[in-house]
Design a protein around this motif. Structure first.
Motif, short mmCIF file in Angstrom:
data_model
loop_
_atom_site.label_atom_id
_atom_site.label_comp_id
_atom_site.label_asym_id
_atom_site.label_seq_id
_atom_site.Cartn_x
_atom_site.Cartn_y
_atom_site.Cartn_z
N PRO A 9 0.78 -1.28 -0.04
CA PRO A 9 -0.11 0.06 0.02
C PRO A 9 0.89 1.20 0.14
O PRO A 9 0.44 2.21 -0.87
CB PRO A 9 -0.96 -0.17 1.26
CG PRO A 9 -0.76 -1.52 1.65
CD PRO A 9 0.32 -2.20 1.16
N VAL A 10 2.10 1.24 0.88
CA VAL A 10 2.93 2.46 0.84
C VAL A 10 3.57 2.67 -0.48
O VAL A 10 3.53 3.81 -0.70
CB VAL A 10 3.76 2.28 2.15
CG1 VAL A 10 4.80 3.52 2.16
CG2 VAL A 10 3.15 2.09 3.18
N ASP A 34 -0.50 -6.48 -2.54
CA ASP A 34 -0.14 -7.60 -1.70
C ASP A 34 0.98 -8.40 -2.50
O ASP A 34 0.28 -9.25 -3.15
CB ASP A 34 -1.22 -8.04 -1.11
CG ASP A 34 -1.21 -9.28 0.02
OD1 ASP A 34 0.00 -9.96 -0.09
OD2 ASP A 34 -1.97 -9.32 0.97
N SER A 35 2.16 -8.49 -1.98
CA SER A 35 3.15 -9.41 -2.47
C SER A 35 2.99 -10.78 -2.27
O SER A 35 3.06 -11.52 -3.24
CB SER A 35 4.46 -8.76 -1.86
OG SER A 35 4.85 -7.64 -2.15
N GLU A 65 6.97 -6.91 -12.01
CA GLU A 65 8.25 -7.04 -11.12
C GLU A 65 8.55 -8.62 -10.74
O GLU A 65 9.36 -9.28 -10.82
CB GLU A 65 7.94 -6.37 -9.88
CG GLU A 65 9.06 -6.45 -8.92
CD GLU A 65 9.25 -5.15 -7.71
OE1 GLU A 65 9.89 -4.48 -7.81
OE2 GLU A 65 7.72 -5.35 -7.01
N GLN A 66 7.60 -9.26 -10.17
CA GLN A 66 7.66 -10.75 -9.75
C GLN A 66 7.62 -11.61 -10.79
O GLN A 66 8.22 -12.57 -10.65
CB GLN A 66 5.94 -11.00 -8.90
CG GLN A 66 5.85 -10.25 -7.54
CD GLN A 66 7.05 -10.49 -6.77
OE1 GLN A 66 7.71 -11.62 -6.63
NE2 GLN A 66 7.35 -9.40 -5.64
N LYS A 193 -11.47 -8.44 -1.70
CA LYS A 193 -11.31 -6.91 -2.33
C LYS A 193 -10.14 -6.26 -1.87
O LYS A 193 -9.47 -5.27 -2.20
CB LYS A 193 -12.64 -6.39 -2.21
CG LYS A 193 -13.86 -7.21 -2.66
CD LYS A 193 -15.08 -6.44 -1.99
CE LYS A 193 -16.23 -7.40 -2.08
NZ LYS A 193 -17.45 -6.51 -1.47
N THR A 194 -9.75 -6.55 -0.52
CA THR A 194 -8.86 -5.62 0.27
C THR A 194 -7.46 -5.64 -0.37
O THR A 194 -6.42 -4.65 0.23
CB THR A 194 -8.89 -6.01 1.59
OG1 THR A 194 -8.54 -7.48 1.55
CG2 THR A 194 -10.21 -5.93 2.43
N VAL A 195 -7.07 -6.58 -1.27
CA VAL A 195 -5.67 -6.41 -1.79
C VAL A 195 -5.54 -5.55 -2.92
O VAL A 195 -4.66 -5.63 -3.72
CB VAL A 195 -5.17 -8.02 -2.02
CG1 VAL A 195 -5.21 -8.84 -0.86
CG2 VAL A 195 -5.98 -8.57 -3.27
#
Length: 292
Positions: A9-10, A34-35, A65-66, A193-195
């Protein structure tokens, strides 16, 4: 966890603020923050350092990136020109990424694969797809017969359930048949949903599609097969006989439709959702022969 990862998030807020980026609702933009979810997607996709990967809609590069860390090379299609300079910045540490500014629906993916990957390289498509255009994208990729081993996508849960459904269930329909004709489909994980940023209104699932080398049923004409399947589901509550009568109105009369159903041993009072793919192929082939 590596602080550098984009999918937090940051970090996501920092990047959005730095570039003054605002989400376009019309493009269905929801970025993953979320990684761990991303690592799960990678794990389910079954990619390794030898694989080539294709991504659709990289956003600010969280999944890209992943993919770059875990595979040999990533080619990502991004339609939003505003994101190109952001991706150049966020993914500057990785040499093995190519971003193509193009609409995947208009892209010649065969050509892109030929230009970017080795001839025998295993190729996987991995993406967090925009919900509003999931089905057209997947159907394009499947119908083009691309040399890919699997497609692993984050999509709306309800759509994932429909694509992986079994006969005699509420989710089973013409989309199920279309997807499972080309692939073996399974929902490998549900995602809250939160991710996402911003949070979507619906829950998501990760759907894995493993390409079939051979079609699971024999059909005389693919387009005709899919047309008949759609006709049988045109009105879910109607019987096969009624749906087919509507479909063939002015072309075949009801007696001919009934005789054809009788000849292949399929009860016309059944509904589309009760037929498996084998039965649909027999049905479509019978009417194809009748009309040709």
């Amino acid at each position: 966890m590596n602080k550098k990862f984009i999918a937090t998030p940051v970090r996501t807020k920092e990047i959005l603020k730095k570039y003054g980026f605002t989400f376009k609702k019309s493009l269905g933009q929801n970025f993953l923050i979320d990684s761990n979810v991303l690592k799960n997607i990678i794990g389910h996709a079954g990619i390794d350092e030898h694989a080539g990967t294709i991504e659709i809609g990289p956003g600010i590069g969280a999944l890209t990136e992943q993919l770059a860390i875990h595979s040999d090379k990533v080619v990502a299609f991004e339609i939003d020109g505003r994101l190109l300079s952001i991706l150049e910045d966020t993914l500057s540490d990785y040499e093995n990424i190519r971003i193509i500014h193009e609409d995947i629906l208009k892209a010649n993916v065969h050509q892109v694969i030929k230009e970017n990957f080795e001839e025998d390289q295993p190729i996987h498509i991995v993406a967090n797809l925009p919900y509003y255009i999931t089905t057209p994208i997947l159907m394009k990729l499947l119908r083009e017969g691309l040399p890919v081993e699997s497609i692993t996508v984050m999509i709306q849960k309800e759509v994932a359930d429909r694509m992986a459904a079994k006969p005699n269930t509420k989710s089973y329909g013409s989309l199920t048949i279309a997807i499972q004709y080309y692939t073996e489909a399974s929902v490998v994980m549900n995602v809250p949903k939160t991710v996402f940023m911003p949070q979507p209104n619906v829950d998501s699932s990760i759907l894995k599609l493993v390409a079939r080398n051979v079609a699971p049923v024999h059909v005389k004409d693919e387009d005709y097969f899919f047309t008949i399947v759609q006709a049988c589901f045109a009105q879910r509550r109607k019987t096969l006989r009624n749906n087919l009568s509507s479909h063939f109105k002015g072309v075949l009369d009801k007696d001919v439709i009934n005789q054809t159903l009788d000849s292949i041993g399929i009860d016309g009072t059944r509904r589309g959702e009760s037929l498996d793919m084998q039965e649909f192929s027999v049905l479509a082939n019978a009417f194809y022969e009748l009309q040709n």
